[in-house]
Design a protein around this motif. Structure first.
Motif, short mmCIF file in Angstrom:
data_model
loop_
_atom_site.label_atom_id
_atom_site.label_comp_id
_atom_site.label_asym_id
_atom_site.label_seq_id
_atom_site.Cartn_x
_atom_site.Cartn_y
_atom_site.Cartn_z
N ILE A 1 0.86 -1.19 0.00
CA ILE A 1 0.00 0.00 0.00
C ILE A 1 0.89 1.23 0.00
O ILE A 1 1.71 1.41 0.91
CB ILE A 1 -0.93 0.01 1.22
CG1 ILE A 1 -1.86 -1.22 1.19
CG2 ILE A 1 -1.76 1.30 1.26
CD1 ILE A 1 -2.74 -1.36 2.41
N THR A 2 0.73 2.07 -1.01
CA THR A 2 1.63 3.22 -1.17
C THR A 2 0.84 4.51 -1.38
O THR A 2 -0.31 4.49 -1.80
CB THR A 2 2.57 3.01 -2.36
OG1 THR A 2 1.79 2.90 -3.57
CG2 THR A 2 3.43 1.78 -2.19
N GLY A 3 1.51 5.63 -1.10
CA GLY A 3 0.91 6.94 -1.28
C GLY A 3 1.92 7.96 -1.75
O GLY A 3 3.06 7.63 -2.10
N VAL A 4 1.49 9.21 -1.73
CA VAL A 4 2.35 10.36 -2.08
C VAL A 4 2.08 11.46 -1.07
O VAL A 4 0.93 11.69 -0.70
CB VAL A 4 2.05 10.87 -3.50
CG1 VAL A 4 2.93 12.07 -3.84
CG2 VAL A 4 2.22 9.77 -4.55
N ASP A 5 3.11 12.13 -0.62
CA ASP A 5 3.06 13.35 0.20
C ASP A 5 3.87 13.27 1.48
O ASP A 5 4.25 14.30 2.02
CB ASP A 5 1.64 13.79 0.57
CG ASP A 5 0.83 14.27 -0.63
OD1 ASP A 5 1.47 14.69 -1.62
OD2 ASP A 5 -0.41 14.20 -0.58
N ALA A 6 4.10 12.07 2.04
CA ALA A 6 4.85 11.93 3.29
C ALA A 6 4.25 12.78 4.39
O ALA A 6 4.95 13.53 5.08
CB ALA A 6 6.33 12.27 3.07
N THR A 7 2.95 12.67 4.59
CA THR A 7 2.28 13.40 5.66
C THR A 7 2.54 12.72 7.00
O THR A 7 2.90 11.54 7.05
CB THR A 7 0.76 13.45 5.41
OG1 THR A 7 0.25 12.11 5.37
CG2 THR A 7 0.45 14.15 4.09
N PRO A 8 2.34 13.42 8.11
CA PRO A 8 2.55 12.78 9.42
C PRO A 8 1.74 11.51 9.62
O PRO A 8 2.26 10.52 10.16
CB PRO A 8 2.14 13.88 10.40
CG PRO A 8 2.42 15.15 9.67
CD PRO A 8 2.06 14.87 8.24
N ASP A 9 0.47 11.52 9.19
CA ASP A 9 -0.33 10.30 9.35
C ASP A 9 0.14 9.19 8.43
O ASP A 9 0.08 8.00 8.78
CB ASP A 9 -1.82 10.58 9.17
CG ASP A 9 -2.16 11.24 7.85
OD1 ASP A 9 -1.25 11.73 7.15
OD2 ASP A 9 -3.36 11.29 7.50
N GLY A 10 0.67 9.56 7.26
CA GLY A 10 1.23 8.56 6.37
C GLY A 10 2.49 7.93 6.93
O GLY A 10 2.68 6.71 6.88
N LEU A 11 3.36 8.76 7.49
CA LEU A 11 4.59 8.24 8.09
C LEU A 11 4.28 7.33 9.27
O LEU A 11 4.91 6.28 9.46
CB LEU A 11 5.48 9.40 8.53
CG LEU A 11 6.00 10.30 7.41
CD1 LEU A 11 6.73 11.51 7.99
CD2 LEU A 11 6.91 9.55 6.46
N GLU A 12 3.29 7.71 10.07
CA GLU A 12 2.89 6.87 11.20
C GLU A 12 2.37 5.52 10.70
O GLU A 12 2.68 4.47 11.28
CB GLU A 12 1.81 7.58 12.01
CG GLU A 12 1.32 6.79 13.22
CD GLU A 12 0.24 7.51 13.99
OE1 GLU A 12 -0.37 6.88 14.86
OE2 GLU A 12 -0.01 8.70 13.71
N ALA A 13 1.59 5.55 9.61
CA ALA A 13 1.05 4.31 9.05
C ALA A 13 2.16 3.42 8.51
O ALA A 13 2.06 2.18 8.57
CB ALA A 13 0.03 4.62 7.97
N ILE A 14 3.20 4.01 7.96
CA ILE A 14 4.34 3.21 7.49
C ILE A 14 5.02 2.54 8.67
O ILE A 14 5.33 1.34 8.63
CB ILE A 14 5.33 4.10 6.71
CG1 ILE A 14 4.71 4.55 5.39
CG2 ILE A 14 6.64 3.36 6.46
CD1 ILE A 14 5.53 5.60 4.65
N LEU A 15 5.24 3.28 9.73
CA LEU A 15 5.96 2.74 10.88
C LEU A 15 5.18 1.66 11.61
O LEU A 15 5.77 0.77 12.22
CB LEU A 15 6.34 3.88 11.83
CG LEU A 15 7.42 4.82 11.29
CD1 LEU A 15 7.58 6.04 12.19
CD2 LEU A 15 8.75 4.10 11.13
N ASP A 16 3.83 1.74 11.57
CA ASP A 16 3.07 0.70 12.26
C ASP A 16 2.57 -0.40 11.32
O ASP A 16 1.81 -1.27 11.72
CB ASP A 16 1.91 1.28 13.09
CG ASP A 16 0.80 1.90 12.25
OD1 ASP A 16 0.66 1.55 11.06
OD2 ASP A 16 0.04 2.72 12.80
N GLY A 17 3.02 -0.38 10.06
CA GLY A 17 2.76 -1.49 9.15
C GLY A 17 1.50 -1.40 8.33
O GLY A 17 1.21 -2.31 7.54
#
Length: 333
Positions: free
Chosen positions: A266-282
């Motif tokens: 699952i991928t996105g664009v923008d590197a928002t804070p909620d996106g980064l958090e979602a990356i770190l928690d899988g």
């Protein structure tokens, strides 16, 4: 900088009260959530103060203020304006083209020196921009552009290369899938130039991978809740290897639907804070950073340079794209 007469200021206050009532202005540094009447009055007062002090007045007309990416643009633009000693007022169009046209017209009537705007309707906002230019106002696009923007007298564009961002995102997906698999795509609002360009980037990469099949697409309008609901239904109907999203807000929604460590890319664009958090928690695999703050700050800086009679090295001011995943997401928080 134009001379402002008291009669023009009084007239602009009346016009602003009529035009901005009910429109979601995000306010200026002095006000972020005032009622429309109070916002109009404070803007008129700010205009009077600017006229007395000789400060440039810049209007920033945003599509919306509903996600972390847009807020990052706004906050960085405000910080740059404060650094450069200019006044910045941010207007929120709430994704409505008619509202944005009214806000641009209001900024002209209030004799703003420059207007930075992210067009809600790239095909339909050119005439409003041209009217502002013809009235002697400097106009720049930020984040996305009006179609054929230079032909309407728009001086510069500050944003990211959305085609390149789409290419980077889809290439990462193709690599993670080893060139084979079934994928779904979540897109932004129909007609949005940034979303269109990101999709073009997807197509450019997919042309090299005949083993990757796009089984379904949906327009979720950058919205997390819509994306989550859509993906919940997809997970029942399809066996997906990847969900490619045109922004982080929708990718977070997809990740919420799939759950942490789902095995789906699952991928996105923008590197928002909620996106980064979602990356770190899988919940997400990765995102493309386009430096949201840089897009806003660069736009303000370019406007001030042009107002000062300087020239730009390039009238397309593009930020850098960076791939972020679990290995480096913490570095960007």
């Amino acid at each position: 900088m134009k001379l402002r007469k008291l009669t023009a200021i009084a007239a602009s206050a009346v016009l602003a009260a009529g035009m901005l009532a009910g429109c979601g202005s995000s306010g200026s540094a002095a006000s972020t959530a005032a009622p429309a009447e109070s916002a109009a009055a404070s803007e008129a007062a700010a205009g009077s103060e600017a006229a007395a002090g000789g400060t440039y007045k810049i209007a920033m007309c945003q599509q919306h203020q509903t996600n972390a990416f847009q807020i990052a643009i706004t906050e960085a633009a405000k910080a740059k304006a404060a650094e450069l000693g200019v006044e910045l007022t941010v207007f929120d169009a709430n994704q409505d083209a008619a509202t944005q046209i009214s806000q641009i017209d209001s900024a002209v009537a209030q004799e703003y020196d420059a207007i930075l705007f992210e067009p809600v309707d790239p095909a339909g906002l050119g005439d409003a921009a041209k009217s502002a230019v013809d009235a002697g106002v400097l106009v720049l696009n930020v984040v996305s552009t009006v179609d054929n923007w230079e032909s309407f007298g728009i001086s510069a564009f500050s944003g990211g290369s959305n085609v390149a961002a789409g290419e980077m995102e889809m290439q990462q997906v193709a690599d993670l899938l080893n060139g084979e698999g079934k994928i779904a795509i979540l897109t932004g609002p129909s007609g949005d130039s940034g979303g269109i360009d990101r999709h073009t980037g997807y197509e450019n990469i997919l042309a090299n991978y005949p083993g990757i099949e796009v089984v379904v697409e949906a327009d979720c309008e950058w919205d997390t809740a819509k994306a989550q609901s859509t993906v919940e239904s997809w997970l029942v109907a399809y066996d997906l290897d990847a969900i490619v999203c045109e922004n982080d807000g929708m990718a977070v929604g997809a990740g919420n639907a799939a759950g942490a460590n789902s095995g789906i890319v699952i991928t996105g664009v923008d590197a928002t804070p909620d996106g980064l958090e979602a990356i770190l928690d899988g919940r997400m695999t990765g995102t493309v950073s386009q430096d949201a703050g840089g897009q806003g700050a660069n736009g303000v800086e370019a406007a001030v340079k042009l107002l000062n009679g300087e020239t730009l090295d390039n009238n397309m001011i593009l930020t850098e794209n960076i791939w972020i995943n679990a290995d480096n997401a913490a570095d960007y928080q």
